[in-house]
Scaffold this motif. Structure first.
Motif, mmCIF file in Angstrom:
data_model
loop_
_atom_site.group_PDB
_atom_site.id
_atom_site.type_symbol
_atom_site.label_atom_id
_atom_site.label_comp_id
_atom_site.label_asym_id
_atom_site.label_seq_id
_atom_site.Cartn_x
_atom_site.Cartn_y
_atom_site.Cartn_z
ATOM 1 N N TYR A 1 0.852 -1.186 0.000
ATOM 2 C CA TYR A 1 0.000 0.000 0.000
ATOM 3 C C TYR A 1 0.885 1.232 0.000
ATOM 4 O O TYR A 1 2.020 1.196 0.477
ATOM 5 C CB TYR A 1 -0.993 -0.010 1.174
ATOM 6 C CG TYR A 1 -0.405 -0.145 2.549
ATOM 7 C CD1 TYR A 1 0.087 -1.373 3.013
ATOM 8 C CD2 TYR A 1 -0.371 0.934 3.423
ATOM 9 C CE1 TYR A 1 0.606 -1.501 4.287
ATOM 10 C CE2 TYR A 1 0.148 0.813 4.711
ATOM 11 C CZ TYR A 1 0.640 -0.416 5.126
ATOM 12 O OH TYR A 1 1.158 -0.544 6.397
ATOM 13 N N ALA A 2 0.358 2.281 -0.591
ATOM 14 C CA ALA A 2 1.177 3.489 -0.755
ATOM 15 C C ALA A 2 0.337 4.719 -0.499
ATOM 16 O O ALA A 2 -0.864 4.764 -0.790
ATOM 17 C CB ALA A 2 1.772 3.538 -2.161
ATOM 18 N N LEU A 3 0.987 5.739 0.058
ATOM 19 C CA LEU A 3 0.349 7.034 0.278
ATOM 20 C C LEU A 3 1.121 8.074 -0.519
ATOM 21 O O LEU A 3 2.308 8.305 -0.268
ATOM 22 C CB LEU A 3 0.365 7.401 1.762
ATOM 23 C CG LEU A 3 -0.237 8.771 2.107
ATOM 24 C CD1 LEU A 3 -1.720 8.815 1.781
ATOM 25 C CD2 LEU A 3 -0.016 9.103 3.582
ATOM 26 N N SER A 4 0.451 8.663 -1.491
ATOM 27 C CA SER A 4 1.068 9.702 -2.315
ATOM 28 C C SER A 4 0.688 11.062 -1.755
ATOM 29 O O SER A 4 -0.491 11.334 -1.506
ATOM 30 C CB SER A 4 0.593 9.560 -3.767
ATOM 31 O OG SER A 4 1.146 10.589 -4.558
ATOM 32 N N THR A 5 1.696 11.913 -1.510
ATOM 33 C CA THR A 5 1.452 13.272 -1.020
ATOM 34 C C THR A 5 2.168 14.249 -1.952
ATOM 35 O O THR A 5 2.871 13.831 -2.868
ATOM 36 C CB THR A 5 1.997 13.446 0.409
ATOM 37 O OG1 THR A 5 3.438 13.570 0.348
ATOM 38 C CG2 THR A 5 1.632 12.262 1.305
ATOM 39 N N ARG B 1 4.454 0.883 1.738
ATOM 40 C CA ARG B 1 4.569 -0.062 2.844
ATOM 41 C C ARG B 1 4.061 -1.428 2.370
ATOM 42 O O ARG B 1 3.342 -1.524 1.376
ATOM 43 C CB ARG B 1 3.696 0.387 4.036
ATOM 44 C CG ARG B 1 4.070 1.709 4.648
ATOM 45 C CD ARG B 1 5.279 1.556 5.567
ATOM 46 N NE ARG B 1 5.547 2.781 6.304
ATOM 47 C CZ ARG B 1 6.288 3.785 5.851
ATOM 48 N NH1 ARG B 1 6.828 3.743 4.632
ATOM 49 N NH2 ARG B 1 6.497 4.856 6.622
ATOM 50 N N ASP B 2 4.394 -2.470 3.127
ATOM 51 C CA ASP B 2 3.759 -3.758 2.862
ATOM 52 C C ASP B 2 3.418 -4.417 4.175
ATOM 53 O O ASP B 2 3.969 -4.083 5.222
ATOM 54 C CB ASP B 2 4.660 -4.661 2.012
ATOM 55 C CG ASP B 2 5.950 -4.995 2.718
ATOM 56 O OD1 ASP B 2 5.958 -5.950 3.512
ATOM 57 O OD2 ASP B 2 6.953 -4.293 2.483
ATOM 58 N N VAL B 3 2.449 -5.315 4.117
ATOM 59 C CA VAL B 3 2.041 -6.070 5.297
ATOM 60 C C VAL B 3 1.694 -7.482 4.834
ATOM 61 O O VAL B 3 1.237 -7.678 3.705
ATOM 62 C CB VAL B 3 0.823 -5.403 5.997
ATOM 63 C CG1 VAL B 3 -0.389 -5.363 5.075
ATOM 64 C CG2 VAL B 3 0.467 -6.117 7.298
ATOM 65 N N CYS C 1 -4.610 -0.767 7.630
ATOM 66 C CA CYS C 1 -3.203 -0.367 7.488
ATOM 67 C C CYS C 1 -3.110 0.911 6.664
ATOM 68 O O CYS C 1 -2.374 1.840 7.020
ATOM 69 C CB CYS C 1 -2.394 -1.462 6.783
ATOM 70 S SG CYS C 1 -1.994 -2.864 7.838
ATOM 71 N N GLY C 2 -3.848 0.955 5.566
ATOM 72 C CA GLY C 2 -3.817 2.143 4.720
ATOM 73 C C GLY C 2 -4.361 3.367 5.444
ATOM 74 O O GLY C 2 -3.761 4.454 5.407
ATOM 75 N N LEU C 3 -5.468 3.205 6.135
ATOM 76 C CA LEU C 3 -6.063 4.328 6.880
ATOM 77 C C LEU C 3 -5.126 4.793 7.994
ATOM 78 O O LEU C 3 -5.011 5.986 8.278
ATOM 79 C CB LEU C 3 -7.421 3.910 7.465
ATOM 80 C CG LEU C 3 -8.509 3.656 6.419
ATOM 81 C CD1 LEU C 3 -9.698 2.928 7.045
ATOM 82 C CD2 LEU C 3 -8.968 4.975 5.800
ATOM 83 N N ASN C 4 -4.422 3.838 8.609
ATOM 84 C CA ASN C 4 -3.507 4.183 9.691
ATOM 85 C C ASN C 4 -2.280 4.924 9.165
ATOM 86 O O ASN C 4 -1.763 5.828 9.829
ATOM 87 C CB ASN C 4 -3.079 2.909 10.422
ATOM 88 C CG ASN C 4 -2.530 3.197 11.796
ATOM 89 O OD1 ASN C 4 -3.062 4.050 12.517
ATOM 90 N ND2 ASN C 4 -1.456 2.519 12.174
ATOM 91 N N LEU C 5 -1.841 4.558 7.961
ATOM 92 C CA LEU C 5 -0.704 5.280 7.366
ATOM 93 C C LEU C 5 -1.086 6.741 7.111
ATOM 94 O O LEU C 5 -0.286 7.656 7.365
ATOM 95 C CB LEU C 5 -0.275 4.589 6.059
ATOM 96 C CG LEU C 5 0.906 5.234 5.325
ATOM 97 C CD1 LEU C 5 2.164 5.253 6.202
ATOM 98 C CD2 LEU C 5 1.189 4.473 4.018
ATOM 99 N N ILE C 6 -2.302 6.952 6.633
ATOM 100 C CA ILE C 6 -2.774 8.337 6.448
ATOM 101 C C ILE C 6 -2.747 9.076 7.784
ATOM 102 O O ILE C 6 -2.226 10.184 7.900
ATOM 103 C CB ILE C 6 -4.217 8.355 5.877
ATOM 104 C CG1 ILE C 6 -4.265 7.734 4.482
ATOM 105 C CG2 ILE C 6 -4.764 9.790 5.856
ATOM 106 C CD1 ILE C 6 -5.677 7.538 3.951
ATOM 107 N N ARG C 7 -3.319 8.433 8.811
ATOM 108 C CA ARG C 7 -3.375 9.060 10.141
ATOM 109 C C ARG C 7 -1.976 9.422 10.631
ATOM 110 O O ARG C 7 -1.730 10.552 11.088
ATOM 111 C CB ARG C 7 -4.039 8.094 11.136
ATOM 112 C CG ARG C 7 -4.193 8.634 12.553
ATOM 113 C CD ARG C 7 -4.756 7.585 13.513
ATOM 114 N NE ARG C 7 -3.803 6.535 13.802
ATOM 115 C CZ ARG C 7 -2.889 6.576 14.789
ATOM 116 N NH1 ARG C 7 -2.826 7.638 15.596
ATOM 117 N NH2 ARG C 7 -2.045 5.589 14.981
#
Lengths: 418, 418
Positions: free
Chosen positions: A373-377, A384-386, A403-409
């Motif tokens: 999963y990735a977060l683009s800013t 990241r991977d899980v 996991c994705g929502l937590n990375l945003i947070r």
């Protein structure tokens, strides 16, 4: 320290003994009574049967200080709780004029007239305390039998829960010798055993009890302080929570009732950050979790469900050569999906997920449960991977979504792991 | 006609009496025992406490022919069911060599050695029947006490359910005098009261019992035939099901265990039809429902979560003038979303949804709960609307998602309403 007083939960209804509906009332009541500081000794469920109800009441009232009952208060012939209780106590039933007037008024507003069936909802065992029901036609009632106080409430959760909070909870608190205060820390991304290790010695250091509740995909840590006065209990629980948060860091995502999707959404809304999504293995789940709560339109622009490779290329701009070289489940494709979504939607942030939800689809080096999963800013793209092991397909999808929502947070709060 | 024999469900675990997890085992067992033809007289839950377990066993075994128990069979000190049962019956516990060998082997495969805690999972009350557990380390067991047969199974659902089907269900069937057969019709889109009206007289016509179970967003109709022989019971239930289906038409979407999202997905897969999605008010829920089941990649190309108007225009080709004239929640926009998705994804079919999930967002003539949905095909575009009243936001989203999936099902089968 206080001693726990025994309480019983008792649910009446043939729809329960036939397994037609889940008994969420029992779980909710047991949780709330435990939080108050009582010990729930048993949960009993019987059908709409006078003999079964009577023998359970007799047994439960002998070994508990509190019995909390739901069901059987409606207007139909199945609803025999009030009459059965009166018979058990050996008292008459009396029609309550105030309740009757309320029923007539309520029915009139709905354009209906009072029937004999409705009217019996105003009949209560002599001497009973009436429990008002602002959310329905059937009031509850409470009676005493020797040392036991018994509360009878409707089975409809949206009627039962406010009634519990108005009448039963205060009575339950009075039964607890001393005072107690509980703080619930909601944790994600760290297994229960590791939380337990990190919090080693917390009980002794603060004079509290620590409990764990695995509620997939999160783990809740309950810090319960029992003391002679409420001030002392609150102070102890608060100090323990501060200590626990210092030890656990970003693993604690919140205290209280809100879950991670709501916490993350609210954070984006407050910061004025817009989001778009690129979901492969989760198939729309992240979008669904974020839009279950009102207000999502203030931060969520939209997303692409890129379940097939052709959609990843056409709708998100993933390069076919990258797909070919690394496979759809790869860090490189997750990065291009997130960057592509952010550019095409013009959002501040974009989250992507691509993985193997299972049960098939594993390849050499890429097991079922592996999700990138990735977060683009505007400044960086985090990948990241899980590896979600020992979970069925839906578990892999839900854990990856969190996991994705937590990375945003973590990114928004500046607390992300390196 | 047969007489129903009484059975009890009994669940052991402090995590249940503390309200830490929902007791889905109790609901599942009660449903299955009822379906076999037994009457579930009670559901009891107690903590991991020898005294509480013993007194419940004594009481339940006196008034039931069958007691089905879950929990307390693991390797920890909390797991006291087996020792407590042996003590109650006044027998020793014996270590079972076959079970012990199996435990050693299972642990070795995980790279672990047998501990004393593990080994006690091979100890059973003398004379007990061992119930094999292919899905975990803890076998179950069964004992008899006077006229009652008692089964003890693990609390983990994926271990308990197959064990129930292998051992308890056959034993339960033998307790039912006569035979019975049940057919469950899954219905969507028609309220329970209307189903009830349509099936008026069905019971008398076929000598069966009709039961309804509202399980939002669907309603299940249970047709139960009791007879002296199984052949007669099956014949009666089958004839009643045929009659009911003729009366209810397309409202019955299936018999059996599969829900609408799986039924619709499987239908698309069988017919070789590809699908894309354009989700506004459902935010990805349709995609999530379809991809919860393996095999979705064979028909689902992908979708757009078009939560904002700008995404409806940019990603789906909805005309700004149409948005302006009719609003985002309109038949016209639903049509353009579906047509746009089908063209851009190159799929055989495309489903769109746009509506007001609530609690806010209502306008004059457009109440909360109003959802337009459209199915674009190569030959026609169907547009429908539904008004989901008296449901919270998540209920509106789920009902609308099912409406969309049901429209696909009806179109593929050629049974759609005009």
């Amino acid at each position: 320290m206080t001693r726990l007083a025994p309480a019983a939960v008792f649910c009446i209804g043939t729809e329960l003994t036939r397994g037609e509906i889940n008994n969420t009332n029992a779980t909710w009541l047991a949780d709330r009574l435990t939080a108050v500081g009582l010990e729930v000794s048993s949960i009993d469920v019987v059908a709409d049967d006078a003999g079964a109800i009577t023998s359970a009441l007799e047994r439960l009232s002998q070994s508990n200080v509190l019995v909390v009952t739901t069901g059987g208060l409606g207007p139909t012939t199945d609803d025999i709780t009030s009459a059965t209780v009166a018979h058990w106590l050996g008292v008459r039933r009396l029609r309550n004029a105030v309740v009757l007037d309320g029923l007539v008024e309520r029915l009139a507003r709905a354009g209906r007239q009072l029937t004999a069936s409705n009217a019996q909802q105003a009949d209560f065992p002599e001497g009973a305390e009436i429990l008002k029901n602002p959310n329905g036609t059937a009031p509850g009632f409470a009676v005493s039998r020797q040392a036991c106080r018994l509360f009878f409430m409707p089975g409809v959760p949206r009627e039962m829960r406010p009634m519990f909070e108005s009448y039963v909870e205060p009575a339950a608190r009075r039964l607890v010798q001393g005072a107690q205060h509980q703080i619930r820390l909601r944790c994600f991304g760290v297994p229960e055993s590791k939380l337990n290790d990190e919090l080693s010695g917390l009980e002794a250091a603060h004079g509290i009890q620590v409990g764990y509740r695995a509620h997939f995909p999160e783990v809740q840590v309950k810090l319960l302080a029992l003391a002679d006065t409420l001030d002392v209990a609150i102070a102890r629980a608060t100090a323990a929570a501060r200590d626990a948060r210092a030890r656990l860091g970003s693993a604690v995502y919140a205290e209280g009732e809100l879950e991670l999707p709501q916490i993350t959404g609210e954070l984006l809304r407050q910061r004025g950050l817009s989001l778009s999504l690129a979901e492969s293995c989760t198939g729309g789940l992240v979008g669904s979790l974020l839009t279950q709560h009102a207000g999502a339109s203030e931060f969520l622009l939209g997303g692409v469900i890129s379940y097939s490779n052709q959609v990843k290329v056409a709708q998100l701009g993933v390069e076919p050569a990258v797909l070919e070289a690394h496979g759809a489940v790869s860090a490189e494709v997750a990065r291009q999906m997130a960057d592509g979504a952010r550019q095409r939607f013009g959002s501040d942030l974009a989250l992507s997920l691509t993985g193997i939800a299972g049960p098939s689809g594993a390849t050499a080096g890429k097991p079922v449960g592996l999700v990138y999963y990735a977060l683009s800013t505007r400044t960086e793209t985090l990948v990241r991977d899980v590896n979600v092991t020992q979970r069925p397909r839906e578990g892999v999808q839900l854990y990856a979504a969190w996991c994705g929502l937590n990375l945003i947070r973590e990114w928004v709060l500046g607390t992300k792991a390196p």
